[in-house]
Design a protein around this motif. Structure first.
Motif, short mmCIF file in Angstrom:
data_model
loop_
_atom_site.label_atom_id
_atom_site.label_comp_id
_atom_site.label_asym_id
_atom_site.label_seq_id
_atom_site.Cartn_x
_atom_site.Cartn_y
_atom_site.Cartn_z
N SER A 133 0.73 -1.11 0.13
CA SER A 133 0.10 -0.06 -0.15
C SER A 133 1.05 1.22 0.13
O SER A 133 1.63 1.50 0.96
N ASN A 134 0.78 2.03 -1.05
CA ASN A 134 1.44 3.46 -1.16
C ASN A 134 2.88 3.24 -0.93
O ASN A 134 3.60 4.02 0.12
N LYS A 193 6.76 3.56 -0.73
CA LYS A 193 7.63 4.62 -1.54
C LYS A 193 8.98 4.25 -0.93
O LYS A 193 9.17 3.88 0.26
N GLN A 211 14.33 8.27 -5.71
CA GLN A 211 12.94 7.81 -5.37
C GLN A 211 12.71 6.73 -6.29
O GLN A 211 12.08 7.30 -7.42
N LYS A 221 7.33 5.19 -6.19
CA LYS A 221 6.72 6.32 -5.75
C LYS A 221 5.52 6.36 -5.38
O LYS A 221 4.48 7.10 -5.65
N GLY A 222 5.13 5.21 -4.85
CA GLY A 222 3.58 5.19 -4.31
C GLY A 222 2.89 3.80 -5.02
O GLY A 222 1.76 4.07 -5.77
N ASP A 274 0.93 0.35 -5.24
CA ASP A 274 -0.27 -0.49 -4.73
C ASP A 274 -0.13 -1.70 -5.47
O ASP A 274 -0.59 -1.61 -6.71
N THR A 313 11.05 -2.81 -5.21
CA THR A 313 9.98 -3.19 -4.89
C THR A 313 9.95 -4.42 -4.03
O THR A 313 9.72 -4.80 -2.96
N GLY A 345 4.32 4.23 3.34
CA GLY A 345 3.37 3.15 2.84
C GLY A 345 3.51 1.69 3.88
O GLY A 345 4.19 2.00 4.81
N ILE A 391 6.06 3.73 -10.56
CA ILE A 391 4.20 3.60 -10.32
C ILE A 391 3.75 2.47 -11.14
O ILE A 391 4.30 1.95 -12.03
#
Length: 239
Positions: free
Chosen positions: A10-11, A13, A20, A23-24, A26, A48, A61, A216
């Motif tokens: 979830s979200n 980062k 970065q 970046k958010g 899900d 990730t 997140g 993303i």
């Protein structure tokens, strides 16, 4: 009836090397699924995966596994809970034999008979490992090391198997073998999250897919639908 969510991001980062990279993001993986996370090199897929398995700290997140946050937990804790990863680049113990590498995969277990049975199972899935069981892992080819890395992860009897770029750098014949094994592992009831640059192969064996671009998620859906989507085909399948 909807299947249980085993893994939920979830979200998320994450910064990597001062940039970065995620970046958010899900996404979720349900029990009994094979989910593919595709995207070009540098999209943030490996970052990730490292965040999920506790090898990279997250900036914001949350990551939930079996309904509980696993943020901040180390890889060793997660393996005990049934979350195992085959990292990009394989990460085998090069100065240990094939048998010793497989035994390391079962370090959290103490059921000697079960470990012996699973070792035999790995040798059935990967006959080449049986032939070379006393060979040092560092002297094996890339494809053989990939087999060993997968076998080692499976020795922990994971509920969820995370695979990061398993086909990278392998010959076409070895790529075929690795994808056959992924399908077999999934057919035996292991939930799989597959990160892969080879989008067509990944989506062809998956239930659902996610596309990552520049940190993303830009698209999600049924894997077969995505395989036939003109945008996906143009961006990732060279059409």
């Amino acid at each position: 009836m909807t299947s249980k969510t085993l893994l939920k991001v979830s979200n998320l980062k994450v910064s990597y090397g001062g940039i970065q990279a995620v970046k958010g993001v899900d996404f979720e993986v349900h029990e009994g699924e094979l989910v593919s996370l595709i995207g070009s090199n540098g999209a943030g897929k490996t970052t990730t995966m490292k965040a999920i398995t506790g090898t990279l700290a997250i900036n914001a997140g949350d990551i939930e596994y079996l309904g509980k946050s696993i943020k901040g937990q180390g890889p060793w804790d997660l393996v005990k809970q049934g979350l195992a990863m085959v990292p990009e680049g394989r990460g085998v113990f090069t100065r240990m034999t094939i048998i010793e590498n497989l035994q390391m995969g079962a370090y959290i277990r103490d059921d000697k008979d079960g470990i012996a049975a699973d070792m035999e199972k790995m040798f059935t899935i990967f006959p080449r490992l049986r032939e070379r069981k006393d060979q040092l892992a560092g002297t094996m080819s890339g494809g053989e090391q990939q087999m060993l890395a997968m076998g080692r992860a499976l020795m922990s009897r994971p509920k969820v198997l995370l695979l990061d770029e398993p086909s990278m750098g392998l010959s076409p014949i070895m790529v075929d073998k690795i994808f056959e094994v992924v399908k077999d592992v999934y057919a035996q009831g292991v939930t799989v999250l597959l990160v892969e640059q080879n989008a067509s192969r990944a989506l062809s064996i998956a239930n659902r897919g996610y596309v990552m671009e520049s940190g993303i998620v830009t698209m999600t859906g049924d894997a077969k639908d995505m395989l036939n989507d003109p945008k996906v085909r143009a961006a990732y399948l060279g059409e």
